[in-house]
Write an enzyme that holds these catalytic residues in place. Structure first.
Site, mmCIF file in Angstrom:
data_model
loop_
_atom_site.group_PDB
_atom_site.id
_atom_site.type_symbol
_atom_site.label_atom_id
_atom_site.label_comp_id
_atom_site.label_asym_id
_atom_site.label_seq_id
_atom_site.Cartn_x
_atom_site.Cartn_y
_atom_site.Cartn_z
ATOM 1 N N SER A 14 0.818 -1.219 0.000
ATOM 2 C CA SER A 14 0.000 0.000 0.000
ATOM 3 C C SER A 14 0.847 1.263 0.000
ATOM 4 O O SER A 14 0.398 2.309 -0.459
ATOM 5 C CB SER A 14 -0.930 0.001 1.219
ATOM 6 O OG SER A 14 -0.183 -0.160 2.407
ATOM 7 N N TYR A 156 13.408 -6.296 15.865
ATOM 8 C CA TYR A 156 13.434 -6.059 14.408
ATOM 9 C C TYR A 156 14.683 -6.696 13.780
ATOM 10 O O TYR A 156 14.589 -7.395 12.763
ATOM 11 C CB TYR A 156 13.409 -4.554 14.168
ATOM 12 C CG TYR A 156 13.394 -4.123 12.722
ATOM 13 C CD1 TYR A 156 12.214 -4.148 11.981
ATOM 14 C CD2 TYR A 156 14.556 -3.660 12.095
ATOM 15 C CE1 TYR A 156 12.197 -3.732 10.653
ATOM 16 C CE2 TYR A 156 14.544 -3.242 10.778
ATOM 17 C CZ TYR A 156 13.356 -3.280 10.057
ATOM 18 O OH TYR A 156 13.350 -2.869 8.746
ATOM 19 N N ALA A 158 16.514 -9.116 14.933
ATOM 20 C CA ALA A 158 16.420 -10.588 14.994
ATOM 21 C C ALA A 158 15.508 -11.103 13.887
ATOM 22 O O ALA A 158 15.804 -12.115 13.228
ATOM 23 C CB ALA A 158 15.901 -11.025 16.360
HETATM 24 P P1 NAP Z 1 6.067 1.244 5.583
HETATM 25 O O1 NAP Z 1 6.052 2.467 4.737
HETATM 26 O O2 NAP Z 1 5.737 1.363 7.026
HETATM 27 O O3 NAP Z 1 5.099 0.153 4.886
HETATM 28 C C1 NAP Z 1 4.886 -1.077 5.492
HETATM 29 C C2 NAP Z 1 3.929 -1.899 4.661
HETATM 30 O O4 NAP Z 1 3.714 -3.147 5.337
HETATM 31 C C3 NAP Z 1 2.587 -1.249 4.473
HETATM 32 O O5 NAP Z 1 2.133 -1.451 3.152
HETATM 33 C C4 NAP Z 1 1.692 -1.998 5.445
HETATM 34 O O6 NAP Z 1 0.357 -2.070 4.948
HETATM 35 C C5 NAP Z 1 2.305 -3.385 5.425
HETATM 36 N N1 NAP Z 1 1.970 -4.194 6.582
HETATM 37 C C6 NAP Z 1 2.188 -3.927 7.888
HETATM 38 N N2 NAP Z 1 1.719 -4.929 8.643
HETATM 39 C C7 NAP Z 1 1.187 -5.857 7.802
HETATM 40 C C8 NAP Z 1 0.573 -7.116 7.970
HETATM 41 N N3 NAP Z 1 0.372 -7.642 9.184
HETATM 42 N N4 NAP Z 1 0.165 -7.792 6.864
HETATM 43 C C9 NAP Z 1 0.339 -7.280 5.630
HETATM 44 N N5 NAP Z 1 0.929 -6.073 5.411
HETATM 45 C C10 NAP Z 1 1.341 -5.384 6.485
HETATM 46 O O7 NAP Z 1 7.486 0.534 5.556
HETATM 47 P P2 NAP Z 1 8.657 0.505 4.455
HETATM 48 O O8 NAP Z 1 9.723 1.408 4.927
HETATM 49 O O9 NAP Z 1 8.106 0.641 3.105
HETATM 50 O O10 NAP Z 1 9.182 -0.978 4.704
HETATM 51 C C11 NAP Z 1 8.953 -2.052 3.782
HETATM 52 C C12 NAP Z 1 9.906 -3.177 4.147
HETATM 53 O O11 NAP Z 1 11.246 -2.713 4.032
HETATM 54 C C13 NAP Z 1 9.749 -3.667 5.583
HETATM 55 O O12 NAP Z 1 9.938 -5.062 5.640
HETATM 56 C C14 NAP Z 1 10.886 -2.960 6.306
HETATM 57 O O13 NAP Z 1 11.289 -3.678 7.458
HETATM 58 C C15 NAP Z 1 11.944 -2.977 5.232
HETATM 59 N N6 NAP Z 1 13.009 -1.989 5.423
HETATM 60 C C16 NAP Z 1 12.715 -0.645 5.423
HETATM 61 C C17 NAP Z 1 13.749 0.264 5.614
HETATM 62 C C18 NAP Z 1 13.532 1.750 5.623
HETATM 63 O O14 NAP Z 1 14.489 2.488 5.915
HETATM 64 N N7 NAP Z 1 12.350 2.249 5.314
HETATM 65 C C19 NAP Z 1 15.061 -0.199 5.820
HETATM 66 C C20 NAP Z 1 15.300 -1.557 5.812
HETATM 67 C C21 NAP Z 1 14.263 -2.453 5.606
HETATM 68 P P3 NAP Z 1 -0.903 -1.552 5.810
HETATM 69 O O15 NAP Z 1 -0.568 -0.203 6.324
HETATM 70 O O16 NAP Z 1 -2.040 -1.572 4.871
HETATM 71 O O17 NAP Z 1 -1.046 -2.553 6.886
#
Ligand code: NAP
Length: 248
Positions: A14, A156, A158
């Site tokens: 999303s 996180y 882990a």
């Molecule tokens: P984000 O903007 O917070 O988006 C998170 C997404 O995960 C949203 O689409 C949310 O959808 C969905 N989500 C949360 N709980 C869920 C569930 N129980 N079932 C299905 N969907 C769920 O985060 P992001 O930064 O884009 O992160 C995406 C991935 O990259 C994550 O795995 C994060 O750990 C990883 N990551 C991010 C960064 C960074 O700096 N941003 C760095 C390293 C790794 P809804 O809101 O509709 O629930």
């Protein structure tokens, strides 16, 4: 459905990195299954409209990746509806940061449930049909935290280290079946997840990045697109870092 079309399931599509990957992959040759879990569907609906505007067919799939039964039944239904799933991007993830001393059991369980068990749930749900089709691409979004560790993120980090072990193990299990499984380890990427960090924490992160800037979700999406393309057919079990050099 056109046999040449690729069916791609992206969890957490999303917003943020998942949305950027959806837009990057959108085109007439792609069917995008966009998972999310916010009961308010506005952001997922916007992503759907945007991928459709780029010529892709799409569908919003509302379920929590943490719920084993729900994931099995939803993904089973999607595979029946679309014939198969060719690409799975395990992207959904959350943070519940605090120092270990203060970390609540529920915050440990929730982060592990969505970030790590979610990857198990979704991967297991697609793997049988990928094996039957003798092809498939799986990309798991890990994190630099899972490799370097990060104070305040024991849960996180882990979960993300777990994703890396999972990626390598499953890659070995299915390599001979024509399926590639890789992980992306982003550093500090501008999304809602990082927007909530206090300015001082942001500055501390930026000091750790040799390139001196944060990353954009679109840059992670470019890498994901490569890892699901034919160009990466001989790459499996790898963790590709995208962090401006934060980890070398
Ligand atoms: P984000 O903007 O917070 O988006 C998170 C997404 O995960 C949203 O689409 C949310 O959808 C969905 N989500 C949360 N709980 C869920 C569930 N129980 N079932 C299905 N969907 C769920 O985060 P992001 O930064 O884009 O992160 C995406 C991935 O990259 C994550 O795995 C994060 O750990 C990883 N990551 C991010 C960064 C960074 O700096 N941003 C760095 C390293 C790794 P809804 O809101 O509709 O629930």
């Amino acid at each position: 459905m056109n046999e040449d079309q690729r069916v791609v399931l992206i969890t957490g599509a999303s917003r943020g990195i998942g949305r950027a990957i959806a837009l990057q992959l959108a085109g007439s040759e792609t069917v995008l299954l966009l998972n999310h879990y916010d009961p308010e569907p506005a952001m997922a609906e916007q992503t759907l409209r945007d991928v459709e505007a780029k010529g892709a067919r799409g569908k919003i799939c509302f379920f929590s990746v943490a719920d084993f039964q729900e994931v099995q039944s939803q993904i089973d239904g999607l595979q029946k509806e679309w014939g198969r799933i060719d690409v799975l991007i395990n992207n959904a993830g959350i943070t519940k940061d605090s120092l270990l001393m203060r970390m609540k059991e529920e915050d440990w369980d929730r982060v592990m449930g969505i970030n790590l068990k979610g990857v198990f749930n979704c991967t297991q749900a697609v793997i049988r049909s990928m094996i039957r089709n003798k092809s498939g691409k799986i990309v798991n979004i890990a994190s630099v935290s899972g490799v370097m560790g990060n104070a305040g993120q024991a849960n996180y980090a882990a979960s993300k280290a777990g994703i890396i072990g999972f990626t390598k193990s499953v890659a070995k299990e299915v390599a001979a079946r024509g399926i590639q499984v890789n992980a992306i380890a982003p550093g500090f990427i501008e999304t809602e997840m990082t927007a909530v960090l206090p300015e001082q924490v942001r500055q501390e992160f930026l000091r750790l990045i040799p390139m001196g800037r944060s990353g954009q979700p679109e840059e992670v999406a470019e890498l994901a697109a490569f890892l699901v393309s034919k160009a990466s057919d001989y790459i499996t079990g790898q963790v590709i870092h995208i962090s401006g050099g934060m980890y070398m």
